[in-house]
Design a protein around this motif. Structure first.
Motif, mmCIF file in Angstrom:
data_model
loop_
_atom_site.group_PDB
_atom_site.id
_atom_site.type_symbol
_atom_site.label_atom_id
_atom_site.label_comp_id
_atom_site.label_asym_id
_atom_site.label_seq_id
_atom_site.Cartn_x
_atom_site.Cartn_y
_atom_site.Cartn_z
ATOM 1 N N TYR A 7 7.243 11.447 11.005
ATOM 2 C CA TYR A 7 6.271 10.462 11.455
ATOM 3 C C TYR A 7 6.963 9.282 12.096
ATOM 4 C CZ TYR A 7 2.574 7.209 11.939
ATOM 5 O OH TYR A 7 1.687 6.357 12.520
ATOM 6 N N GLY A 11 -5.570 -2.270 10.696
ATOM 7 C CA GLY A 11 -4.305 -1.749 11.194
ATOM 8 C C GLY A 11 -4.243 -0.231 11.110
ATOM 9 N N VAL A 12 -4.741 0.305 9.998
ATOM 10 C CA VAL A 12 -4.699 1.762 9.818
ATOM 11 C C VAL A 12 -5.609 2.446 10.838
ATOM 12 C CG1 VAL A 12 -5.022 3.648 8.184
ATOM 13 C CG2 VAL A 12 -4.275 1.410 7.349
ATOM 14 N N ALA A 32 0.983 4.433 -2.520
ATOM 15 C CA ALA A 32 0.688 5.783 -1.995
ATOM 16 C C ALA A 32 1.818 6.778 -2.245
ATOM 17 C CB ALA A 32 0.416 5.692 -0.489
ATOM 18 N N ARG A 55 -4.128 2.386 14.195
ATOM 19 C CA ARG A 55 -3.010 3.313 14.304
ATOM 20 C C ARG A 55 -3.484 4.742 14.559
ATOM 21 N NH1 ARG A 55 -0.979 4.169 9.204
ATOM 22 N NH2 ARG A 55 -1.619 6.312 9.505
ATOM 23 N N LEU A 70 0.830 -1.210 0.000
ATOM 24 C CA LEU A 70 0.000 0.000 0.000
ATOM 25 C C LEU A 70 0.866 1.262 0.000
ATOM 26 C CD1 LEU A 70 -2.921 -0.935 2.456
ATOM 27 C CD2 LEU A 70 -2.953 -0.878 -0.044
ATOM 28 N N PRO A 129 -3.808 8.403 1.577
ATOM 29 C CA PRO A 129 -3.322 9.273 2.653
ATOM 30 C C PRO A 129 -4.333 10.369 3.007
ATOM 31 C CG PRO A 129 -1.574 8.859 1.073
ATOM 32 C CD PRO A 129 -2.812 8.247 0.491
ATOM 33 N N ILE A 186 6.653 2.257 9.265
ATOM 34 C CA ILE A 186 7.466 3.245 8.542
ATOM 35 C C ILE A 186 7.677 4.489 9.404
ATOM 36 C CG2 ILE A 186 7.700 4.622 6.436
ATOM 37 C CD1 ILE A 186 5.797 2.658 5.050
ATOM 38 N N THR A 187 8.954 4.838 9.577
ATOM 39 C CA THR A 187 9.315 6.083 10.254
ATOM 40 C C THR A 187 9.802 7.054 9.168
ATOM 41 O OG1 THR A 187 10.014 4.770 12.131
ATOM 42 C CG2 THR A 187 10.700 7.076 12.123
ATOM 43 N N VAL A 188 9.366 8.314 9.265
ATOM 44 C CA VAL A 188 9.685 9.269 8.197
ATOM 45 C C VAL A 188 10.452 10.476 8.746
ATOM 46 C CG1 VAL A 188 8.722 10.665 6.306
ATOM 47 C CG2 VAL A 188 7.525 8.598 7.058
ATOM 48 N N SER A 231 3.598 6.268 5.404
ATOM 49 C CA SER A 231 3.313 5.917 6.800
ATOM 50 C C SER A 231 1.828 6.095 7.107
ATOM 51 C CB SER A 231 4.150 6.776 7.744
ATOM 52 O OG SER A 231 3.791 8.130 7.602
ATOM 53 N N MET A 232 1.199 7.001 6.377
ATOM 54 C CA MET A 232 -0.225 7.278 6.590
ATOM 55 C C MET A 232 -1.102 6.068 6.236
ATOM 56 S SD MET A 232 -1.664 9.867 7.918
ATOM 57 C CE MET A 232 -0.077 10.494 8.265
ATOM 58 N N VAL A 233 -0.726 5.340 5.189
ATOM 59 C CA VAL A 233 -1.552 4.197 4.767
ATOM 60 C C VAL A 233 -1.032 2.861 5.289
ATOM 61 C CG1 VAL A 233 -2.384 5.338 2.662
ATOM 62 C CG2 VAL A 233 -0.305 3.942 2.567
ATOM 63 N N CYS A 234 0.087 2.895 6.013
ATOM 64 C CA CYS A 234 0.684 1.634 6.478
ATOM 65 C C CYS A 234 -0.137 1.028 7.613
ATOM 66 C CB CYS A 234 2.117 1.856 6.951
ATOM 67 S SG CYS A 234 2.844 0.365 7.653
ATOM 68 N N PRO A 235 -0.682 -0.176 7.421
ATOM 69 C CA PRO A 235 -1.508 -0.782 8.466
ATOM 70 C C PRO A 235 -0.686 -1.308 9.642
ATOM 71 C CG PRO A 235 -1.878 -1.832 6.313
ATOM 72 C CD PRO A 235 -0.626 -1.032 6.219
ATOM 73 N N ASP A 236 0.612 -1.424 9.476
ATOM 74 C CA ASP A 236 1.420 -2.040 10.520
ATOM 75 C C ASP A 236 2.396 -1.081 11.187
ATOM 76 O OD1 ASP A 236 0.592 -4.973 10.483
ATOM 77 O OD2 ASP A 236 0.826 -4.481 8.359
ATOM 78 N N SER A 237 2.189 0.191 10.958
ATOM 79 C CA SER A 237 2.985 1.247 11.612
ATOM 80 C C SER A 237 4.470 0.957 11.544
ATOM 81 C CB SER A 237 2.575 1.390 13.085
ATOM 82 O OG SER A 237 1.204 1.602 13.182
ATOM 83 N N CYS A 271 7.088 13.103 2.586
ATOM 84 C CA CYS A 271 5.681 13.556 2.706
ATOM 85 C C CYS A 271 4.881 12.726 3.706
ATOM 86 C CB CYS A 271 4.999 13.529 1.341
ATOM 87 S SG CYS A 271 4.720 11.858 0.706
ATOM 88 N N ALA A 272 5.398 11.538 4.041
ATOM 89 C CA ALA A 272 4.772 10.649 5.033
ATOM 90 C C ALA A 272 3.491 9.991 4.551
ATOM 91 C CB ALA A 272 4.531 11.374 6.360
ATOM 92 N N ASN A 273 3.203 10.089 3.271
ATOM 93 C CA ASN A 273 2.017 9.400 2.751
ATOM 94 C C ASN A 273 2.104 7.892 2.963
ATOM 95 O OD1 ASN A 273 0.777 11.694 1.934
ATOM 96 N ND2 ASN A 273 0.852 11.273 -0.268
#
Lengths: 77, 361, 260
Positions: free
Chosen positions: C21, C41-42, A24, C45, A20, C197, A67-69, A59-65, A55-57
């Motif tokens: 983030y 998950g989202v 994104a 979060r 995802l 997003p 991604i660090t940006v 990390s925004m859609v990541c279901p498993d948290s 832009c962190a997009n």
């Protein structure tokens, strides 16, 4: 002229390779790796790091948290 | 100050709930117990003690409101009658599985199905054997007077919290509806939120930084772990069986025959014993006050010197099975009871004992 | 870029002051059991993020459902109660009534909220219980293996309508959120998604609003999140998002139904 340069860090073992974030990413930075993690997933990584704008997009859609940006403004010479 | 009043059994439950410092009542109307919530709504305890009273959309919702309230450490209760209690079985199983304390009063009416609104004792199995799915027990108290309807509210809460297990008052339409003199306890303070957090560190009161998060749940997907949890529950039930058996004995010292009866049937049987004794038949009465844990040991102990035991209950014969198990075949055990909403008379009970155990003379 | 210089650039960026983030501290370190790409998950979060940002970790009590998110108490570091199937609104009602100073939310799937628990859902909303109800609608029963949900679309396949949902046989998909918006007890009723997003940011904003509403004792806030179940739908996560936008959104349009 100022430019945003970004960096993502993927927690490889938590990533499930859902892709995802690949979808994104507006600058096509991320791809899924050929290798797999401990759970057998092709994890996400920065294939084109130069293109990352932080832009962190992803990390925004990541279901498993996983991604660090980071993002930094740099002056271009 | 305690107070002497003439009131219905159902009203006594409501009064006692407020006075013992209950935090919440969640219920749904059903005959013959509707006076419990009617009384609470009239007394408006939220303006005095702060007790919450809510009419839910169903018995299913009521019992799950108890889950939420108990899970956050509050003293919560409901009341209903047989069909409504059937609807609560799912929630009771979840509460037993999550080890949550609560109080449920069942003012029993005749079944099966919608049945009748008249008194019955045909919910014995459902009450003492678990009732819902899984291996669990409720602590079951059987009041035989309006006084006990009141007293067992606080006792029920105390036992429920002592063992973190649902407790039930198993009454019937007769005790619920009849009026008697009752001495009501003085008003007690409700637990403060600080007391609840201290006394029940397992409760979901909001995760403080100095402790792990609290989780109220009955799910465990690892079978081995779930067996271990079930063993813990069983150990708790053995402890309850060891410590909490309550019963009352009348005229058993010289008795040849023993009547075992609870609630309304115990009152009727007490009168039957007088009739029998006038005829020269030495009968005594054991009244279980706790139906779970059942006074099996005492019944077994008494059975050695007896000629027969009669289980008197307003059902087609439910408690009689536990009486038979208790005596271990040492003595003949028979059942007598009218059912489907019919209440037996003392004469009928006395005749049944003569017919079934005393050679039919 | 040379390997060495790239590492230098990375080290230069990877500093706390440049952090944009990172995972919420209200999320635990447990790896979620959900399938890759699952919307749960989202939503978990952003829920954790909202709790962290508002500083209400110590006063928020969550009520988990039966379904895929039955074990969500493993992931968000707050006090939890796991309710019987469909009964979360009743469980939440009592917590809310007995601890009015706390924040209570329920989290339910479509089967839980809109089938087995419809009565509890409607009556909690109608009483205006001061709590937040999160509703994950992916049109299928995920946990039990892909059976028909109350919200399964007409023609949509599931293991109990293998040839597609036929209203004559299976009944119609239920728009329960529209129904809940009719009830006087609800203050915020909105339908969102988390497939892009921008959608995630909007859903998080709705959540922040719902928490604010609870603080102001405005009654029930209902947030439906139209979600994917790529395993149940038998598609990849990316295909699922596309399919959802093309098929779910026309029947379950996104937006606010009520914001009072």
């Amino acid at each position: 002229m100022a430019k945003m340069i970004g960096l993502i860090e993927v927690d490889i073992e938590t990533c499930k390779g859902c892709s995802l974030c690949v979808e994104a990413c507006p600058t096509s930075v991320i791809e899924l790796a050929e290798e797999v993690n401990g759970k057998g997933y092709n994890y996400a990584y920065m294939e084109n790091p130069d293109a990352c704008i932080g832009c962190a997009n992803c990390s925004m859609v990541c279901p498993d948290s996983c991604i660090t940006v980071y993002r930094k403004k740099v002056e271009m010479v | 100050m305690s107070e002497l009043r003439l009131m219905k059994g159902n009203e006594a439950i409501a009064e006692a709930a407020i006075r013992c410092g209950a935090d919440g009542y969640f219920g749904y109307p059903i005959t013959p117990q509707s006076e419990v919530m009617e009384t609470l709504m009239t007394l408006r305890p939220w303006e005095t003690t702060g007790m919450v009273v809510l009419q839910a959309e169903s018995e299913v919702a009521s019992i799950n409101m108890l889950y939420g309230g108990a899970g956050s450490g509050k003293r919560v209760m409901t009341s209903s009658s047989s069909p409504g209690i059937s609807l609560m079985q799912e929630g009771l199983s979840y509460m037993a599985g999550a080890e949550l304390p609560c109080l449920v009063a069942n003012v029993v009416r005749g079944g099966p199905g919608l049945g009748t609104i008249q008194p019955s004792q045909s919910d014995y199995f459902q009450s003492v054997k678990g009732g819902g799915h899984g291996d669990y027990k409720l602590i079951v108290l059987a009041p035989a007077s309006v006084q006990e309807m009141a007293d067992f509210v606080e006792l029920g809460f105390d036992l429920a919290f002592k063992y973190r297990n649902p407790a039930m008052i198993l009454s019937d339409g007769m005790i619920g509806q009849m009026m008697e003199k009752v001495e009501l306890s003085p008003q007690k303070e409700r637990w403060t939120n600080e007391e609840i957090e201290k006394m029940h560190p397992w409760a979901t009161t909001g995760k403080r930084p100095d402790r792990e998060r609290n989780i109220i749940t009955s799910v465990e997907l690892d079978s081995e772990a779930h067996e271990t949890f079930n063993n813990k529950l069983q150990a708790k039930y053995r402890e309850i069986e060891e410590n909490e058996v309550r019963y009352e004995l009348t005229d058993v010292e010289d008795a040849d025959y023993l009547i075992v009866a609870y609630g309304s049937s115990a009152r009727i049987s007490a009168a039957a014993i007088e009739i029998l004794r006038e005829k020269g038949i030495k009968a005594g009465l054991l009244r279980p006050i706790t139906l779970y844990p059942f006074p099996s040991k005492k019944i077994k102990e008494l059975s050695g010197g007896l000629k027969g035991v009669l289980s008197v209950e307003m059902s087609s014969g439910q408690m009689v099975e536990d009486v038979r198990l208790a005596v271990e075949g040492k003595v003949k055990v028979e059942h007598f009871g009218r059912y489907g909403g019919v209440v037996h008379s003392p004469e009928e009970v006395a005749n049944a004992l003569e017919q079934k155990l005393n050679g039919g003379k | 870029m040379e390997e060495n210089s790239m590492a230098e650039v990375f080290n230069d960026i990877k500093k706390p002051e440049n952090l944009v983030y990172s995972k919420s501290k209200v999320l635990t370190d447990n790896v979620m059991h959900y399938c890759p790409g699952c919307s749960h998950g989202v939503v978990h979060r952003i829920l954790a993020e909202v709790i962290e940002e508002l500083g209400v970790q110590d006063k928020t009590i969550g009520v988990a459902p039966v379904g895929c998110s039955v074990l969500m108490y493993n992931y968000i570091d707050i006090d939890w109660q796991e309710a019987a199937h469909g009964r979360a609104p009743a469980v939440g009602t009592a917590i809310n009534r007995l601890w009015p100073e706390k924040i209570v939310f329920t989290y339910q799937g479509d089967g839980d909220l809109a089938a087995i628990g419809t009565a509890e859902t409607i009556h909690a909303c109608n009483r205006g219980e001061n709590m937040i109800m999160l509703f994950i609608n992916n049109g299928i029963y995920g946990m039990t293996g892909g059976q028909m949900a109350p919200t399964t679309l007409k023609g949509m396949k599931s293991s109990t309508c293998p040839f597609g949902r036929e209203p004559a046989q299976d009944g119609n998909p239920l728009k329960i959120t529209e129904l809940l918006a009719q009830l006087p007890g609800t203050s915020l009723v909105t339908r969102q998604a988390v497939h892009t997003p921008a959608a995630v940011r909007k859903t998080k904003k709705a959540l922040l609003k719902a928490f604010e509403n609870q603080k102001q004792k405005k009654g029930t806030s209902v947030i439906e999140v139209v979600s994917t179940c790529n395993s149940g739908w038998k598609m990849t996560p990316v295909e699922s998002n596309k399919w959802m936008a093309e098929n779910m959104f026309p029947f379950y349009p996104l937006g606010d139904f009520k914001d009072e």
